[in-house]
Design a protein around this motif. Structure first.
Motif, PDB file in Angstrom:
ATOM      1  N   ARG A 154      70.560  24.396  15.706  1.00 32.22           N
ATOM      2  CA  ARG A 154      70.361  25.651  16.235  1.00 32.22           C
ATOM      3  C   ARG A 154      69.453  26.421  15.145  1.00 32.22           C
ATOM      4  N   ILE A 155      68.099  26.651  15.918  1.00 27.86           N
ATOM      5  CA  ILE A 155      67.142  27.324  14.779  1.00 27.86           C
ATOM      6  C   ILE A 155      66.557  28.674  15.604  1.00 27.86           C
ATOM      7  N   ILE A 156      66.044  29.517  14.595  1.00 26.29           N
ATOM      8  CA  ILE A 156      65.409  30.778  14.997  1.00 26.29           C
ATOM      9  C   ILE A 156      63.805  30.412  14.378  1.00 26.29           C
ATOM     10  N   VAL A 157      62.899  30.654  15.319  1.00 34.01           N
ATOM     11  CA  VAL A 157      61.621  30.407  14.514  1.00 34.01           C
ATOM     12  C   VAL A 157      60.897  31.764  14.276  1.00 34.01           C
ATOM     13  N   ASP A 158      60.444  31.907  13.323  1.00 37.15           N
ATOM     14  CA  ASP A 158      59.699  33.207  12.895  1.00 37.15           C
ATOM     15  C   ASP A 158      58.483  32.744  12.776  1.00 37.15           C
ATOM     16  N   THR A 191      69.457  27.754  11.277  1.00 39.94           N
ATOM     17  CA  THR A 191      68.497  27.264  10.571  1.00 39.94           C
ATOM     18  C   THR A 191      67.248  28.249  10.807  1.00 39.94           C
ATOM     19  N   ILE A 192      66.538  28.724   9.693  1.00 39.54           N
ATOM     20  CA  ILE A 192      65.520  29.715   9.794  1.00 39.54           C
ATOM     21  C   ILE A 192      64.115  28.708   9.941  1.00 39.54           C
ATOM     22  N   VAL A 193      63.317  28.730  10.908  1.00 40.21           N
ATOM     23  CA  VAL A 193      62.007  27.747  10.623  1.00 40.21           C
ATOM     24  C   VAL A 193      60.928  29.043  10.532  1.00 40.21           C
ATOM     25  N   ALA A 194      60.588  29.095   9.171  1.00 38.34           N
ATOM     26  CA  ALA A 194      59.444  30.240   9.233  1.00 38.34           C
ATOM     27  C   ALA A 194      57.922  29.502   8.924  1.00 38.34           C
ATOM     28  N   LEU A 195      57.150  30.173   9.939  1.00 38.06           N
ATOM     29  CA  LEU A 195      55.812  29.578   9.937  1.00 38.06           C
ATOM     30  C   LEU A 195      55.056  30.790   9.736  1.00 38.06           C
ATOM     31  N   GLY A 196      55.303  31.910   9.272  1.00 32.85           N
ATOM     32  CA  GLY A 196      54.261  32.790   8.716  1.00 32.85           C
ATOM     33  C   GLY A 196      54.673  33.388   7.428  1.00 32.85           C
ATOM     34  N   ALA A 207      57.424  21.260  12.916  1.00 34.63           N
ATOM     35  CA  ALA A 207      58.049  20.589  13.846  1.00 34.63           C
ATOM     36  C   ALA A 207      58.289  19.130  13.721  1.00 34.63           C
ATOM     37  N   ALA A 208      57.341  18.335  13.157  1.00 32.41           N
ATOM     38  CA  ALA A 208      57.189  16.786  13.038  1.00 32.41           C
ATOM     39  C   ALA A 208      58.512  16.394  12.358  1.00 32.41           C
ATOM     40  N   TRP A 209      58.828  17.344  11.332  1.00 34.16           N
ATOM     41  CA  TRP A 209      59.968  16.832  10.450  1.00 34.16           C
ATOM     42  C   TRP A 209      61.238  16.952  11.500  1.00 34.16           C
ATOM     43  N   MET A 213      50.979  25.177  18.448  1.00 34.09           N
ATOM     44  CA  MET A 213      51.631  23.770  18.523  1.00 34.09           C
ATOM     45  C   MET A 213      53.050  23.797  18.357  1.00 34.09           C
ATOM     46  N   THR A 214      53.506  24.375  17.101  1.00 33.40           N
ATOM     47  CA  THR A 214      54.810  24.018  16.530  1.00 33.40           C
ATOM     48  C   THR A 214      55.705  24.640  17.577  1.00 33.40           C
ATOM     49  N   LEU A 215      55.615  25.720  18.134  1.00 33.70           N
ATOM     50  CA  LEU A 215      56.630  26.235  19.136  1.00 33.70           C
ATOM     51  C   LEU A 215      56.599  25.092  20.488  1.00 33.70           C
ATOM     52  N   THR A 216      55.333  24.841  20.862  1.00 36.70           N
ATOM     53  CA  THR A 216      55.425  23.646  21.933  1.00 36.70           C
ATOM     54  C   THR A 216      56.433  22.601  21.556  1.00 36.70           C
ATOM     55  N   MET A 217      55.993  22.068  20.567  1.00 38.35           N
ATOM     56  CA  MET A 217      56.674  20.910  19.902  1.00 38.35           C
ATOM     57  C   MET A 217      58.244  21.263  19.950  1.00 38.35           C
ATOM     58  N   LEU A 218      58.772  22.197  19.193  1.00 31.51           N
ATOM     59  CA  LEU A 218      59.951  22.368  19.007  1.00 31.51           C
ATOM     60  C   LEU A 218      60.814  22.817  20.714  1.00 31.51           C
ATOM     61  N   LEU A 219      59.847  23.590  21.183  1.00 30.63           N
ATOM     62  CA  LEU A 219      60.645  24.018  22.669  1.00 30.63           C
ATOM     63  C   LEU A 219      60.647  22.717  23.590  1.00 30.63           C
ATOM     64  N   ARG A 220      59.910  21.484  23.246  1.00 32.59           N
ATOM     65  CA  ARG A 220      60.032  20.461  23.933  1.00 32.59           C
ATOM     66  C   ARG A 220      60.720  19.203  23.569  1.00 32.59           C
ATOM     67  N   SER A 221      61.666  19.857  22.471  1.00 31.46           N
ATOM     68  CA  SER A 221      62.181  18.663  21.834  1.00 31.46           C
ATOM     69  C   SER A 221      63.705  19.076  21.683  1.00 31.46           C
ATOM     70  N   PRO A 222      64.210  19.629  22.712  1.00 33.00           N
ATOM     71  CA  PRO A 222      65.700  20.150  22.847  1.00 33.00           C
ATOM     72  C   PRO A 222      66.824  19.014  22.157  1.00 33.00           C
ATOM     73  N   ALA A 223      66.591  17.773  22.058  1.00 34.23           N
ATOM     74  CA  ALA A 223      67.578  16.808  21.240  1.00 34.23           C
ATOM     75  C   ALA A 223      67.638  17.228  19.830  1.00 34.23           C
ATOM     76  N   VAL A 224      66.503  17.432  19.262  1.00 32.46           N
ATOM     77  CA  VAL A 224      66.569  17.829  17.818  1.00 32.46           C
ATOM     78  C   VAL A 224      66.371  19.393  17.381  1.00 32.46           C
ATOM     79  N   ALA A 225      66.164  20.219  18.201  1.00 32.27           N
ATOM     80  CA  ALA A 225      65.977  21.621  17.988  1.00 32.27           C
ATOM     81  C   ALA A 225      66.409  22.437  19.240  1.00 32.27           C
ATOM     82  N   LYS A 226      67.421  23.495  18.978  1.00 31.84           N
ATOM     83  CA  LYS A 226      67.857  24.209  19.835  1.00 31.84           C
ATOM     84  C   LYS A 226      67.226  25.580  19.803  1.00 31.84           C
ATOM     85  N   VAL A 227      66.138  26.070  20.015  1.00 29.07           N
ATOM     86  CA  VAL A 227      65.671  27.431  19.839  1.00 29.07           C
ATOM     87  C   VAL A 227      66.409  28.488  20.519  1.00 29.07           C
ATOM     88  N   GLU A 228      67.035  29.311  19.509  1.00 31.07           N
ATOM     89  CA  GLU A 228      68.089  30.465  20.010  1.00 31.07           C
ATOM     90  C   GLU A 228      66.990  31.389  20.255  1.00 31.07           C
TER      91      GLU A 228
END
Ligand code: RIB
Ligand code: CA
Length: 322
Positions: free
Chosen positions: A11-15, A135-140, A260-262, A26-41
């Motif tokens: 369960r992640i929140i993307v900042d 999990t907080i995913v911080a991109l900025g 996102a690759a991680w 790119m990162t938002l695209t990859m995470l939103l298209r990878s529900p098996a590893v990341a649930k973007v809340e």
């Protein structure tokens, strides 16, 4: 060492300080298209590359292309202390500044339609309601996260982990000569968050990001698949920055996309170091630079140094062209 065992759909929140598309897109695209590893809340926006109100609009446009509707929350527009006037002074005295992000943009008049709840309140509520579960995913710049911890320092221990793109250690900066952009834009926030006792802090700084570069060949491999999303990617990377269509010799780091690759496959990253890190907050030529610190809040940062670039490019291509 960082735990690499990801439970399905962490369960992640993307900042994010998402621009028109770029590495945040790119990162938002990859995470939103990878529900098996990341649930973007949820997605929280912050000023950095562009003003938070521009990011809110761009995230809305990108989600339309992805056909996703993750709630977007409006965050901090200004860093804790850093100002545009200071950036001008830095450029004049210790420059040149390579990139100033929002500090070189006109702030739009309107805030686009987003959730009513401010980002800092949303982050606080979600961390409090799910101790050890978010999990907080911080991109900025880390302004939003710093505001949460400033108000309630004890929340640091309730965050499952922070996974972020930011900082540098043994390599030069990319905003100023000394500092990486996300940390340069808000050094005080970066210092506060790096020193916070968050159980795990996984850092993707320039040391590893400089080793995963997109070139014209990689750009072509994505744009040859014609979709509305790759069209936006082409417009940004091909025309705006770094402008592959006019400058085929250009290269640009994938920066945030390494995060996102991680999530997709942590084994692509190696040679992690655990370091007690802080950020220079004295206003001067090293403002925003990462430094070793003896009082780094007790929990060191795990900083990656190496990555399997070929594998990461493949993951990026697969998820952007699906
Ligand atoms: O230094 C790279 C970082 O600055 C990335 O997050 C990029 O999106 C910009 O915000
Ligand atoms: Ca970013």
């Amino acid at each position: 060492m960082a735990t690499t065992g990801l439970s399905a759909g962490e369960r992640i929140i993307v900042d994010t300080d998402c621009g028109y598309y770029g590495d945040d897109g790119m990162t938002l695209t990859m995470l939103l298209r990878s529900p098996a590893v990341a649930k973007v809340e949820g997605i929280t926006v912050v000023s950095g590359n562009v003003w938070a109100r521009q990011s809110a609009r761009y995230v809305g446009e990108i989600q339309k292309l992805l056909r996703t509707r993750v709630p977007v929350y409006f965050g901090e527009e200004m860093p804790l202390r850093h100002t545009m006037a200071q950036a001008d002074e830095e450029h004049a005295k210790w420059g040149p500044l390579e990139f100033r992000g929002a500090f070189s943009e006109k702030k739009p008049a309107k805030i686009p339609r987003v959730e009513k709840e401010p980002a800092v309140a949303y982050l606080t509520r979600m961390i409090e309601a799910n101790p050890g579960g978010i999990t907080i995913v911080a991109l900025g710049p880390l302004t939003n996260i710093a505001r949460v911890l400033e108000k309630q320092p004890a929340l640091a221990g309730k965050i499952r982990r922070l996974v972020f793109m930011g900082g540098q250690y043994r390599v030069p900066g990319n905003a100023s000569k000394e500092a990486e952009f996300n940390f340069w834009f808000d050094p005080e926030a970066a210092s506060m968050v790096l020193r916070a006792p968050i159980p795990e802090k996984l850092m993707f700084g320039l040391d590893v990001c400089n080793k995963v570069m997109l070139d014209k060949q990689g750009f072509d491999a994505i744009t040859m698949r014609r979709t509305a999303l790759t069209k936006r990617f082409r417009q940004d990377f091909g025309v705006r920055y770094p402008g592959f269509l006019k400058n085929p010799k250009a290269t640009v780091s994938l920066w945030d996309a390494l995060v996102a690759a991680w999530f997709v496959d942590p084994s692509q990253f190696r040679n992690a170091e655990r370091l007690a890190l802080d950020v220079e907050t004295r206003f001067g030529p090293q403002y925003g630079k990462v430094v070793l610190s003896e009082n780094a809040g007790g929990i060191p940062v795990t900083m990656y140094n190496e990555a399997d670039a070929a594998s990461i490019h493949q993951v990026v291509r697969r998820l952007l062209t699906q």
